[in-house]
Design a protein around this motif. Sequence first.
Motif, PDB file in Angstrom:
ATOM      1  N   TYR A  61     -92.294 -38.920  64.535  1.00 53.28           N
ATOM      2  CA  TYR A  61     -92.324 -40.120  65.363  1.00 53.28           C
ATOM      3  C   TYR A  61     -93.326 -39.978  66.493  1.00 53.28           C
ATOM      4  O   TYR A  61     -94.133 -40.878  66.756  1.00 53.28           O
ATOM      5  CB  TYR A  61     -90.922 -40.381  65.923  1.00 53.28           C
ATOM      6  N   LEU A  62     -93.269 -38.816  67.165  1.00 52.93           N
ATOM      7  CA  LEU A  62     -94.172 -38.625  68.301  1.00 52.93           C
ATOM      8  C   LEU A  62     -95.613 -38.545  67.840  1.00 52.93           C
ATOM      9  O   LEU A  62     -96.532 -39.014  68.506  1.00 52.93           O
ATOM     10  CB  LEU A  62     -93.794 -37.361  69.075  1.00 52.93           C
ATOM     11  N   ARG A  63     -95.834 -37.975  66.672  1.00 56.09           N
ATOM     12  CA  ARG A  63     -97.196 -37.873  66.129  1.00 56.09           C
ATOM     13  C   ARG A  63     -97.752 -39.283  65.898  1.00 56.09           C
ATOM     14  O   ARG A  63     -98.885 -39.590  66.237  1.00 56.09           O
ATOM     15  CB  ARG A  63     -97.102 -37.061  64.842  1.00 56.09           C
ATOM     16  N   LYS A  79     -87.826 -37.401  61.646  1.00 52.77           N
ATOM     17  CA  LYS A  79     -87.930 -36.301  62.611  1.00 52.77           C
ATOM     18  C   LYS A  79     -88.676 -36.765  63.849  1.00 52.77           C
ATOM     19  O   LYS A  79     -89.648 -37.501  63.769  1.00 52.77           O
ATOM     20  CB  LYS A  79     -88.667 -35.120  61.991  1.00 52.77           C
ATOM     21  N   TYR A  80     -88.226 -36.299  64.993  1.00 54.53           N
ATOM     22  CA  TYR A  80     -88.850 -36.675  66.259  1.00 54.53           C
ATOM     23  C   TYR A  80     -90.318 -36.284  66.285  1.00 54.53           C
ATOM     24  O   TYR A  80     -91.163 -37.003  66.832  1.00 54.53           O
ATOM     25  CB  TYR A  80     -88.090 -36.005  67.400  1.00 54.53           C
ATOM     26  N   GLU A  81     -90.606 -35.165  65.646  1.00 56.53           N
ATOM     27  CA  GLU A  81     -91.992 -34.676  65.639  1.00 56.53           C
ATOM     28  C   GLU A  81     -92.917 -35.703  64.983  1.00 56.53           C
ATOM     29  O   GLU A  81     -94.001 -36.002  65.476  1.00 56.53           O
ATOM     30  CB  GLU A  81     -92.041 -33.363  64.872  1.00 56.53           C
TER      31      GLU A  81
END
Lengths: 183, 159
Positions: free
Chosen positions: A124-126, A120-122
């Motif tokens: 990854y960004l975290r 999930k992009y979330e």
Amino acid sequence: MARKKERLSNEINAGSMADIAFLLLIFFLVTTTIDVDKGIPVKLPPWSEEEPDIQKLKDRNVFGVLVNAQNQLLVRKAPANIEDLRERTKEFISNPTMRSDLAEKPTAAIISLKNDRGTKYETYLRVYNELKAAYNELWDDECMKMYNIHYSEDLPIAYKKAIRKKIPFVISEAEPTSFGEEN
Amino acid sequence: MAKFQKKRGSAKPEISTASLPDIIFMLLFFFMVVTVLRNAELMVTVVVPKATELTKLERKSLVHYIYIGKPVKKYIRIYGTKPRIQLGDKFINEDHLGNELTLFIEKHKIKVDEAQHGLITSSLRVDGAVTMGIIQDVKTELRKAGQLKVNYSAQPRPK
């Protein structure tokens, strides 16, 4: 006796002023959006057909972070918590106790980030955020040591360059694996 | 004893203020035309993730937006429920991602001074629930197109 000139009394009909004010207000309400305009800036590596050669690097200088399709972390081949990522990254780069399994020096430290196409992009960004935060904290400490002020984006370029030369920002992102389900 | 002159009714205004609202409307229309608020209509639902290491996007004129997310309700019938890429203000065909992206970037570059092409940033407004596959494709195409300055849009999160 000279008659006093008739005083001009301003008779502006103020009734329409309110209408104009409301019009302007409604216009701006309708056309502007509460847009998010902040983010994490990233400089992508230039495109090249060949894969970057990472075999030449010593294992101790590479901090591998893997994120799988279940949004779990694998740091240096062992499961890890996202909460510890920041501290571990800082420890790896700065290596204050000169451990032999951590980076030789900050200029040789490389963080390798690999995720899955199903991550999930979330998540990854975290992860990216924690890594960037680790660097920001290290830069802040270095800035305090060198110039006795806090590190920030508004610092003069010369200062920023000097600090980033000592602790370069190197995050190498590999091609993602495709084990997981994409949506 | 001073005589107080009674005010003989209201004096006639010499300056006609009837045209004042007209002037204000002219100003209003001027601003409406000049300040083109380039906030493209969002056709995909995007809830950006939260992050702490944020920097402000300066110089909005040097930024173009790439939205990735599930289409909004009214577009689900036409475009389906899988996450799609919206460049600027319209959807694109993912099979031609490379060409569409290059075209989009060139269109933006035309409006920008040559000397500042290197400062152009791509703001990726991606929904948190989208998986990395589609984002990776976009990043690869951006690299191929030479557009290396990227900004992952995020909301502030208390540390």
